[in-house]
Enzyme design. Structure first.
Site, PDB file in Angstrom:
ATOM      1  N   GLU A  37       0.870  -1.163   0.000  1.00 29.98           N
ATOM      2  CA  GLU A  37       0.000   0.000   0.000  1.00 29.98           C
ATOM      3  C   GLU A  37       0.919   1.229   0.000  1.00 29.98           C
ATOM      4  O   GLU A  37       1.808   1.326   0.853  1.00 29.98           O
ATOM      5  CB  GLU A  37      -0.872  -0.012   1.263  1.00 29.98           C
ATOM      6  CG  GLU A  37      -1.832   1.135   1.263  1.00 29.98           C
ATOM      7  CD  GLU A  37      -2.745   1.172   2.488  1.00 29.98           C
ATOM      8  OE1 GLU A  37      -2.732   0.229   3.302  1.00 29.98           O
ATOM      9  OE2 GLU A  37      -3.465   2.181   2.607  1.00 29.98           O
ATOM     10  N   ARG A 264       5.041 -12.694   9.862  1.00 31.27           N
ATOM     11  CA  ARG A 264       5.690 -11.428   9.562  1.00 31.27           C
ATOM     12  C   ARG A 264       7.060 -11.397  10.210  1.00 31.27           C
ATOM     13  O   ARG A 264       7.308 -12.099  11.174  1.00 31.27           O
ATOM     14  CB  ARG A 264       4.982 -10.203  10.130  1.00 31.27           C
ATOM     15  CG  ARG A 264       3.576 -10.187  10.352  1.00 31.27           C
ATOM     16  CD  ARG A 264       3.064  -8.981  11.130  1.00 31.27           C
ATOM     17  NE  ARG A 264       3.550  -7.686  10.730  1.00 31.27           N
ATOM     18  CZ  ARG A 264       3.007  -6.943   9.775  1.00 31.27           C
ATOM     19  NH1 ARG A 264       1.989  -7.387   9.097  1.00 31.27           N
ATOM     20  NH2 ARG A 264       3.490  -5.757   9.511  1.00 31.27           N
ATOM     21  N   LYS A 274       4.258   0.472   9.374  1.00 31.99           N
ATOM     22  CA  LYS A 274       4.321   1.758   8.682  1.00 31.99           C
ATOM     23  C   LYS A 274       3.684   2.867   9.504  1.00 31.99           C
ATOM     24  O   LYS A 274       4.139   4.002   9.487  1.00 31.99           O
ATOM     25  CB  LYS A 274       3.627   1.652   7.322  1.00 31.99           C
ATOM     26  CG  LYS A 274       4.600   1.320   6.222  1.00 31.99           C
ATOM     27  CD  LYS A 274       3.917   1.333   4.880  1.00 31.99           C
ATOM     28  CE  LYS A 274       3.100   0.086   4.705  1.00 31.99           C
ATOM     29  NZ  LYS A 274       2.355   0.043   3.450  1.00 31.99           N
TER      30      LYS A 274
HETATM   31  P1  ATP Z   1       2.405  -2.249   7.879  1.00 32.07           P
HETATM   32  O1  ATP Z   1       1.794  -2.943   9.030  1.00 32.07           O
HETATM   33  O2  ATP Z   1       3.849  -1.930   8.058  1.00 32.07           O
HETATM   34  O3  ATP Z   1       1.610  -1.088   7.384  1.00 32.07           O
HETATM   35  P2  ATP Z   1       1.260  -3.694   5.760  1.00 32.07           P
HETATM   36  O4  ATP Z   1       1.108  -5.148   5.735  1.00 32.07           O
HETATM   37  O5  ATP Z   1       0.048  -2.887   5.961  1.00 32.07           O
HETATM   38  O6  ATP Z   1       2.415  -3.342   6.749  1.00 32.07           O
HETATM   39  P3  ATP Z   1       1.571  -3.407   3.005  1.00 32.07           P
HETATM   40  O7  ATP Z   1       2.104  -2.257   2.223  1.00 32.07           O
HETATM   41  O8  ATP Z   1       0.137  -3.692   2.881  1.00 32.07           O
HETATM   42  O9  ATP Z   1       1.947  -3.130   4.481  1.00 32.07           O
HETATM   43  O10 ATP Z   1       2.426  -4.703   2.750  1.00 32.07           O
HETATM   44  C1  ATP Z   1       2.761  -5.202   1.496  1.00 32.07           C
HETATM   45  C2  ATP Z   1       3.141  -6.631   1.632  1.00 32.07           C
HETATM   46  O11 ATP Z   1       4.249  -6.762   2.513  1.00 32.07           O
HETATM   47  C3  ATP Z   1       2.014  -7.451   2.204  1.00 32.07           C
HETATM   48  O12 ATP Z   1       1.897  -8.630   1.450  1.00 32.07           O
HETATM   49  C4  ATP Z   1       2.444  -7.723   3.608  1.00 32.07           C
HETATM   50  O13 ATP Z   1       1.940  -8.941   4.067  1.00 32.07           O
HETATM   51  C5  ATP Z   1       3.956  -7.721   3.503  1.00 32.07           C
HETATM   52  N1  ATP Z   1       4.544  -7.319   4.774  1.00 32.07           N
HETATM   53  C6  ATP Z   1       4.334  -6.165   5.428  1.00 32.07           C
HETATM   54  N2  ATP Z   1       4.991  -6.155   6.595  1.00 32.07           N
HETATM   55  C7  ATP Z   1       5.645  -7.324   6.694  1.00 32.07           C
HETATM   56  C8  ATP Z   1       6.479  -7.937   7.667  1.00 32.07           C
HETATM   57  N3  ATP Z   1       6.796  -7.312   8.803  1.00 32.07           N
HETATM   58  N4  ATP Z   1       6.966  -9.167   7.414  1.00 32.07           N
HETATM   59  C9  ATP Z   1       6.678  -9.793   6.273  1.00 32.07           C
HETATM   60  N5  ATP Z   1       5.888  -9.293   5.312  1.00 32.07           N
HETATM   61  C10 ATP Z   1       5.365  -8.075   5.515  1.00 32.07           C
HETATM   62 MG    MG Z   2      -1.604  -3.353   4.381  1.00 30.74          MG
END
Ligand code: ATP
Ligand code: MG
Length: 560
Positions: A37, A264, A274
């Protein structure tokens, strides 16, 4: 151990894929995607997902799409889109022609929503947010059906169309799936599919839309439209999988990707969310998204981490379904291993103490050769200079010390790295008793050799005072003193867990002259000091950021 070859290629996702291929599922095709995102910069957790998704595509001769999951316009912007693309490329991966935006599918998504309404599987609901929450029930109590659940298909079609036209205010109505308010899975209790958002300009679609699809609706359909075979996501989405499958089972779409969850990455002494990283940036706790203390890809890059080290770290931590918090030493040792093999050596004195070589001619300068890497001849040599006045590090001299001190003492001898053996004869002090210089003598017979029986205490680094360059060095340490700074619901607790000593700036360092010609982003080992990387912003004086110390000194400090 060579980098990138040690990958834990034996994870449960690969087993699933291997089996799918042997069953000719998806015609043996492997198509993955990385779906960020664009509401912040990528962090080390995303690197885990990138290495997994792009890595699988590479290893199985498949494809990996980069797809921006951009359904939340008020938090997203194109600065983040650009930064994410740059970071994925920098990590060494390429999506080729396969760059997508979920917003590209807004029209199709709308049509699928209409299809659900036509099938009696979605309805427009007028409950406000608070009522919706009350109707939803709890983990132990079933929800209650919305009074709007039985609206006719025609009325729903009309209202949904008018939602799109902008006839209703934010929050006045939503579109919901009609599934099961008594489901034990809260995600299946008539989840919202669309909400109204006026007055935001979407970075891709501008003001064309005032209704936006929810992630749980958008994600499975985007995956299916792109013919993804394996949709990999983190464990918190396991409870959303029934909804993922429900959406695809109830619309007319041929592809049905398999959602697979993995744990994660959590990293000790930092935060990888984020939302929390945004807070650090907005509250100016750090100096932007690429502050070298940030666990963002941009921050790690500026700190001096290499793409190979980050990929190797991701391979070493592996892919499992077990939640855990990885020790930061794992990350540090991956970069140390890479830089130990690949960074050129240089001599830099962080805290200079003047050394005058009494028996060296006033006007003489010698050019000496120094290997760029002690084990790798192919990395060549550089020229260093020796003359009457030199600098050594203040910590490399003591007036007196016992035998454990392997450096210079009054009357003792040390070897100057790449040069001669010197002996300290006299210590010069100022009126306050502070040492300002050392008078030493050198032995001309000791260049590159140790005459037999000669016992010197140790080898220290140095810099020639007439052929040196002033540099600034930034010493970074962890941003937090607590191993899990965000283990609390109190969003402000993190402040008391910040490390007050996460940055030390040294402005009086001297470096051998060759460092003047280095490029920003270039990596070096400053001998005996650590690994450093030249910063991007150093117009006046070269600035070097410490990537990591030579050894794991933190463990020792903690035990004290
Ligand atoms: P955040 O909680 O940091 O906002 P998010 O999952 O909302 O993370 P996205 O931009 O939606 O952030 O993530 C893109 C991809 O990266 C998704 O498939 C997510 O599952 C993966 N991802 C995000 N954070 C992690 C993490 N800490 N470990 C492994 N994969 C991750
Ligand atoms: Mg997300």
């Amino acid at each position: 151990m060579s980098l990138d070859k040690t990958s834990v290629k034996n994870n449960f996702i690969r087993h699933i894929i291997d089996e799918d291929i042997s069953n000719n599922k998806n015609a043996g095709r492997v198509a993955t995607r990385f779906p960020p995102e664009p509401n912040g910069y990528l962090h080390i957790g995303h690197a885990k997902s990138i290495v997994l998704n792009f890595g699988l595509a590479q290893d199985y001769q498949g494809t990996c799409n980069l797809r921006f999951d951009d359904t939340n316009p008020h938090k997203e912007n194109s600065e983040f889109v650009d930064a994410i693309k740059e970071d994925v490329h920098w990590l060494g991966y390429d999506w080729g022609e396969r760059l997508y935006f979920a917003s590209d599918y807004f029209e199709k998504l709308y049509q699928f929503a209409v299809e659900l309404i036509e099938k009696g599987k979605a309805y427009v609901c007028d409950l406000d947010a608070e009522q919706t929450r009350l109707y939803r029930g709890t983990l132990t109590e079933p929800g209650k059906e919305s009074p709007y659940r039985q609206r006719s298909i025609d009325e729903n079609l009309d209202l949904f169309q008018r939602m799109r036209k902008g006839e209703f205010a934010d929050g006045e109505r939503v579109l919901r799936a009609k599934i099961d308010m008594a489901s034990s899975n809260m995600n299946m209790r008539d989840p919202t599919l669309y909400r109204i958002r006026h007055g935001v300009v979407h970075h891709q679609t501008g003001i064309s839309w005032c209704i936006y699809p929810m992630y749980d609706f958008t994600h499975p359909i985007s995956d299916a439209l792109e013919n993804i075979s394996h949709s990999l996501c983190t464990l918190e989405f396991a409870d959303h999988r029934p909804l993922y499958d429900w959406i695809l089972d109830n619309i007319s779409i041929a592809c049905h990707p398999q959602q697979i969850e993995f744990s994660r990455l959590n990293l000790q002494y930092t935060v990888v969310s984020k939302r929390k990283l945004t807070k650090l940036v907005e509250e100016k706790v750090v100096d932007g998204w690429d502050d070298p203390r940030m666990p963002t890809i941009a921050g790690l890059r500026r700190r001096g981490y290499t793409p190979a080290a980050i990929r190797e770290f991701c391979h070493r931590i592996g892919i499992t379904k077990v939640e855990n918090s990885v020790e930061i030493e794992m990350l540090e040792s991956a970069v140390r291993d890479d830089l130990n093999s690949n960074a050129m050596r240089r001599m830099v004195v962080l805290d200079p103490l003047k050394v005058i070589i009494s028996n060296y001619p006033e006007d003489k300068t010698e050019q000496l050769q120094a290997a760029n890497h002690p084990q790798n001849e192919a990395m060549g040599k550089r020229e260093i200079y020796f003359s009457k006045v030199l600098y050594i590090d203040r910590s490399d001299f003591r007036e007196q010390a016992n035998k454990k001190y392997k450096r210079l003492i009054t009357g003792g001898e040390v070897r100057l790295r790449n040069a001669y053996v010197i002996r300290c004869d006299t210590v010069i002090k100022d009126e306050q008793g502070e040492i300002v210089a050392l008078h030493c003598s050198y032995d001309p017979d000791t260049l590159g050799k140790n005459p037999q029986g000669r016992k010197v205490r140790g080898v220290i680094h140095w810099v020639c005072a007439t052929h040196c360059v002033d540099i600034t060095v930034r010493l970074y340490d962890r941003l937090f003193t607590h191993p899990s700074p965000d283990d609390s619901d109190d969003d402000n607790l993190y402040r008391s867990r910040l490390n007050p000593d996460s940055l030390h700036i040294l402005t009086t360092c001297v470096a051998e002259k060759s460092l003047l010609n280095s490029q920003s982003g270039e990596h070096f080992q400053f001998e005996r000091e650590g690994y450093f990387c030249r910063d991007k912003d150093d117009q006046n004086t070269p600035v070097f950021n410490r990537t990591v110390t030579l050894r794991d000194t933190w463990a020792k400090i903690e035990k004290k």
